[in-house]
Design a protein around this motif. Structure first.
Motif, PDB file in Angstrom:
ATOM      1  N   SER A  27      -4.221  46.439 -21.557  1.00  0.00           N
ATOM      2  CA  SER A  27      -3.191  46.467 -22.601  1.00  0.00           C
ATOM      3  C   SER A  27      -3.605  45.721 -23.860  1.00  0.00           C
ATOM      4  N   ALA A  28      -4.606  44.857 -23.743  1.00  0.00           N
ATOM      5  CA  ALA A  28      -5.041  44.072 -24.903  1.00  0.00           C
ATOM      6  C   ALA A  28      -6.087  44.854 -25.696  1.00  0.00           C
ATOM      7  N   SER A  29      -6.547  44.275 -26.817  1.00  0.00           N
ATOM      8  CA  SER A  29      -7.638  44.919 -27.554  1.00  0.00           C
ATOM      9  C   SER A  29      -8.924  44.864 -26.750  1.00  0.00           C
ATOM     10  N   SER A  30      -9.142  43.755 -26.055  1.00  0.00           N
ATOM     11  CA  SER A  30     -10.278  43.655 -25.122  1.00  0.00           C
ATOM     12  C   SER A  30     -10.007  42.534 -24.159  1.00  0.00           C
ATOM     13  N   PRO A  31     -10.641  42.597 -22.969  1.00  0.00           N
ATOM     14  CA  PRO A  31     -10.589  41.437 -22.078  1.00  0.00           C
ATOM     15  C   PRO A  31     -11.497  40.341 -22.650  1.00  0.00           C
ATOM     16  N   ILE A  32     -11.391  39.142 -22.096  1.00  0.00           N
ATOM     17  CA  ILE A  32     -12.355  38.092 -22.467  1.00  0.00           C
ATOM     18  C   ILE A  32     -13.110  37.689 -21.217  1.00  0.00           C
ATOM     19  N   PHE A  33     -14.191  36.934 -21.395  1.00  0.00           N
ATOM     20  CA  PHE A  33     -15.093  36.589 -20.302  1.00  0.00           C
ATOM     21  C   PHE A  33     -15.601  35.161 -20.500  1.00  0.00           C
ATOM     22  N   PRO A  34     -15.718  34.397 -19.404  1.00  0.00           N
ATOM     23  CA  PRO A  34     -16.311  33.065 -19.566  1.00  0.00           C
ATOM     24  C   PRO A  34     -17.774  33.144 -20.019  1.00  0.00           C
ATOM     25  N   LEU A  35     -18.503  34.144 -19.539  1.00  0.00           N
ATOM     26  CA  LEU A  35     -19.937  34.227 -19.822  1.00  0.00           C
ATOM     27  C   LEU A  35     -20.276  35.544 -20.517  1.00  0.00           C
ATOM     28  N   LEU A  36     -20.771  35.441 -21.735  1.00  0.00           N
ATOM     29  CA  LEU A  36     -21.194  36.615 -22.505  1.00  0.00           C
ATOM     30  C   LEU A  36     -22.551  36.329 -23.124  1.00  0.00           C
ATOM     31  N   LYS A  37     -23.504  37.210 -22.893  1.00  0.00           N
ATOM     32  CA  LYS A  37     -24.774  37.117 -23.604  1.00  0.00           C
ATOM     33  C   LYS A  37     -24.665  37.925 -24.902  1.00  0.00           C
ATOM     34  N   ARG A  38     -25.698  37.917 -25.714  1.00  0.00           N
ATOM     35  CA  ARG A  38     -25.562  38.526 -27.035  1.00  0.00           C
ATOM     36  C   ARG A  38     -25.182  39.999 -26.986  1.00  0.00           C
ATOM     37  N   GLN A  91     -15.503  46.587 -29.246  1.00  0.00           N
ATOM     38  CA  GLN A  91     -14.340  47.127 -28.529  1.00  0.00           C
ATOM     39  C   GLN A  91     -13.037  46.658 -29.177  1.00  0.00           C
ATOM     40  N   GLN A  92     -12.985  45.399 -29.552  1.00  0.00           N
ATOM     41  CA  GLN A  92     -11.781  44.878 -30.224  1.00  0.00           C
ATOM     42  C   GLN A  92     -11.515  45.654 -31.515  1.00  0.00           C
ATOM     43  N   TYR A  93     -12.582  45.887 -32.268  1.00  0.00           N
ATOM     44  CA  TYR A  93     -12.402  46.495 -33.590  1.00  0.00           C
ATOM     45  C   TYR A  93     -11.891  47.934 -33.491  1.00  0.00           C
ATOM     46  N   ILE A  94     -12.339  48.657 -32.484  1.00  0.00           N
ATOM     47  CA  ILE A  94     -11.894  50.054 -32.375  1.00  0.00           C
ATOM     48  C   ILE A  94     -10.575  50.174 -31.613  1.00  0.00           C
ATOM     49  N   ASN A  95     -10.023  49.051 -31.200  1.00  0.00           N
ATOM     50  CA  ASN A  95      -8.836  49.075 -30.341  1.00  0.00           C
ATOM     51  C   ASN A  95      -7.792  48.064 -30.817  1.00  0.00           C
ATOM     52  N   PRO A  96      -7.340  48.169 -32.070  1.00  0.00           N
ATOM     53  CA  PRO A  96      -6.429  47.150 -32.612  1.00  0.00           C
ATOM     54  C   PRO A  96      -5.043  47.238 -31.978  1.00  0.00           C
ATOM     55  N   LYS A  97      -4.384  46.086 -31.785  1.00  0.00           N
ATOM     56  CA  LYS A  97      -3.065  46.036 -31.139  1.00  0.00           C
ATOM     57  C   LYS A  97      -2.219  44.899 -31.712  1.00  0.00           C
ATOM     58  N   PHE A  98      -0.986  45.220 -32.066  1.00  0.00           N
ATOM     59  CA  PHE A  98       0.011  44.181 -32.326  1.00  0.00           C
ATOM     60  C   PHE A  98       0.461  43.580 -30.985  1.00  0.00           C
ATOM     61  N   VAL A  99       1.113  42.427 -31.023  1.00  0.00           N
ATOM     62  CA  VAL A  99       1.701  41.901 -29.774  1.00  0.00           C
ATOM     63  C   VAL A  99       2.733  42.895 -29.235  1.00  0.00           C
ATOM     64  N   GLU A 100       3.385  43.623 -30.132  1.00  0.00           N
ATOM     65  CA  GLU A 100       4.335  44.653 -29.698  1.00  0.00           C
ATOM     66  C   GLU A 100       3.617  45.743 -28.891  1.00  0.00           C
ATOM     67  N   ASP A 101       2.430  46.143 -29.359  1.00  0.00           N
ATOM     68  CA  ASP A 101       1.655  47.168 -28.649  1.00  0.00           C
ATOM     69  C   ASP A 101       1.209  46.678 -27.271  1.00  0.00           C
ATOM     70  N   VAL A 102       0.719  45.455 -27.243  1.00  0.00           N
ATOM     71  CA  VAL A 102       0.238  44.905 -25.967  1.00  0.00           C
ATOM     72  C   VAL A 102       1.378  44.881 -24.957  1.00  0.00           C
TER      73      VAL A 102
END
Lengths: 269, 269, 269, 269
Positions: free
Chosen positions: B199-210, B219-230
């Motif tokens: 439901s969010a723009s993207s999940p988050i992760f403790p560990l991300l490499k480049r 993914q966030q940029y192509i999937n914008p969401k208001f809090v209403e959308d989420v």
């Protein structure tokens, strides 16, 4: 899948501002940690980490994901403090830093036995273990901080009132340098808690039956202590502990006749 | 040693004020809890309990130490939700109450795999499980609340800016009624988290490499969401989950262009 | 400079998901607020606002910056509750919503006079005022919540111990419906606090000299109260207050012999 | 009514443990404080005080109520830093201590003007002012700490992603020694905030209309900064401020792709 090498690595750029930073890294990182308690049982708890390195003036940034992958891997095995020293040394070298500091906060459960009915319960003691490794030092330093909750009864209130005396929860916060990394392991943590508890008017317990409540109430009344008294008595205890090399103390009482707190502190001693 | 019977028991005194209390008990009680995770491993975590009963108008008080001894004992064995129902029923009867409510808050670690390099790390999900038993009901009700951290990118910012778009951490808080007590067990908790993450723009992760950071940013940029959308997208997900009987939602974004937050809520649905 | 009209307004887009949201808006927004206290002095305090509206199923979002500009403007003048009602009605209409809810949290200072030496000091009382306006209702509703800190001494501990009795800080949290918007204004807030204080074992004071400390200690000892007692006595007080239309209560004691708290609650009454 | 002299004064008893304490006093004491802001308006805010003195080895305790009565009285008049120095010197002498430290935490509201539409709003800046007086020193030292919220956009994310870049709220925390007590007065506090804001990717604002949101989004994107960059740029700013004698910095970003934070620190510089 491997990390593509074609992506730019800005952290490695040369920095021209000429400012060395003391600490750069991650904070409020929650990862699993396995602790071995006094009975040999594994307590698999959430640890809140802060991991930082110093950053040389000529480097733009550090690689923060390396902290996360190292700490994630570290949490897979039961914690031995020796391993923590090795981790600190290894991470400092890989990140090419002069200084590295790892801090892990966790809850440790101690077994408490009530004073009259001997009812057993588990008391949560918030702890923080800090390991710091500096280039050129023989071994990393280890510091253990803990917050013990106990009770104190006001000597002044007892002396001036015809009956009763105000009493309250008191937090005894100690940070102790560890002579050897093993000290912090159980049962030494238990010893430290016991020493600090004797400094208060009385210890507290998660589980008290009526006969226990009577015992604790009376112990508090015959053993009144200002926050100043608790701090000095705790200091005397820690001075007598051969595993401790230097300590600081803070005692804070949630005064039951005010909405502010009373506090006493002894800096590094 | 047994509790001496000669000590007075004031809680049992008759109360003349004629006021039934809805909830009386203990709160912020931290005790060990053993959870079995999706891989069958035991996570032995600190649980923060609140345990209350209703108090009949004619009784002066309840015996709070009984909560502590029951919950202490309960934490010795790995948690099965069936046992929790039994505990609730048993405690309510022993305390002679019309209603009992047990709430346990704990951190649950989920295994996260990063989107590009498949790096594995553990993500902490704060949870609360509430069991409520009322006289005359067939079985106790079970409600699971969880707070998932994800990321959202503002559709308005993306639409109006020539480049970039503000994005931020967003908390998705869901409380779901459980059709069967088993639902909350892993891997169903994992399923619930996955549904909310989409439901969010993207999940988050403790560990991300480049390469992962590149994937998440895009993914966030192509999937914008208001809090209403989420909130609405999360509601659609939960409506499709057959193990869920009713839910409420709160989505709160730590706006990166303000110091206040945006919030959207859906009450019981 | 005016807002360019050419920028797209995504919030106004039509939403196809068919889900009405109960509350959409801003939270943790800190803005200045001017309060007039019992002596007619203006207390210019930081207020933490939450402002939300319901969002019709066919609209994608609400315009959150309108909350901020309205509340910023509102804080320029000393608060009169009548104005707050007008603000609520006006904002609800402008945002074309069925329901609007404004919540402002603030600290209110009361004048306290110590019991023996009559020393004067200022005691901080955290408050929250909620105004809610719903389409079709005659007038917005007003609810005032406050958290009063006082002290309670355990009747059980006093009864079973040969001397002393444990006592502690206790929080009395009341939410009261206001018959008329004026009620919440000083000195009515002061009256409410006085009524709640009489429910505890004793009030507390920021400033106590030795003769005062003696008086408070002795008052606590001769006036023992369980959290259950404090709740019921507070309920009796509120029932007798003609300005109050319905209330809920929570009493939480920071037990000085445990590290967990005792709690009692009365739901809407 | 005067304090009866017949009540015993245990604090004055002789202590035999031979331990001088570094700090003894009250903490979390909330009292009214009157600030004069940049426009000459009085902001009457709640201040959270900590007030401590060192305690000589031969004294058992300090008289904590004297802190409360002095700070209560101090809050009646608009704050001038000169008066704070006098208060510190006076209190230290009356309490016969080697060292005294007063800390007051408060919220300060600054006027912010949005970048495109010039909309005006009030931004809350949490501050702490510490005054310390030591026997034999010419004058008390003054240290001002503040926490500014701003925004940073990740240079790495921007460099590796084909579009977008993650950004987030960032806290810039500075503690600065004040060359002259007047520095902390408005408008110098405003200057300090402006210097720190230029170190972030962009400032933030309570009130932004669409044209403003476009401007802020684009400014962030063209001005990417690691927490390391923000810290170094803030350090360069503070080095150029002649009213500042020594400072420390902490920058903490609420990473929008993780649930942990990134941090950078510069110790006393």
């Amino acid at each position: 899948m491997k990390e593509p090498t074609s992506l730019p690595d800005l952290q490695l750029s040369r920095d021209e501002r000429g400012i060395e930073l003391d600490a750069v890294g991650v904070t409020k990182l929650v990862l699993p940690l396995k602790l071995v308690d006094a009975l040999g049982n594994v307590q698999s708890v959430p640890a809140t980490w802060e991991a930082t390195v110093s950053l040389a003036a000529e480097l733009r940034g550090t690689h923060m994901s390396r902290f996360v992958s190292s700490l994630e891997e570290f949490g897979q095995e039961p914690l031995r403090t020796l391993d923590l020293s090795l981790l600190a040394k290894d991470l400092r070298r890989r990140l090419q830093s002069r200084n590295l500091r790892l801090s892990m906060g966790f809850s440790y459960f101690m077994r408490k036995v009530s004073p009259a009915t001997e009812a057993v319960s588990s008391m949560n003691v918030p702890c923080e273990l800090v390991v710091e490794d500096t280039e050129g030092s023989a071994a990393p330093s280890h510091t253990l901080s803990l917050e013990l909750t106990a009770s104190n009864l006001c000597p002044c209130s007892k002396a001036i009132a015809d009956f009763g005396a105000h009493n309250q929860r008191v937090f005894i916060r100690a940070s102790v340098g560890l002579v050897s990394p093993q000290l912090w392991d159980a049962p030494c943590l238990e010893n430290l808690v016991s020493e600090l508890e004797t400094s208060a008017s009385s210890p507290i317990f998660p589980l008290l039956k009526r006969a226990d409540e009577k015992a604790v109430t009376e112990q508090q009344y015959i053993n009144p202590k200002f926050v100043e008294d608790v701090t000095r008595d705790a200091a005397l205890q820690l001075r007598g502990n051969k595993g401790v090399s230097g300590f600081s103390l803070e005692v804070e009482a949630l005064e039951s006749i005010h909405s502010h707190n009373a506090v006493a502190r002894l800096f590094v001693s």
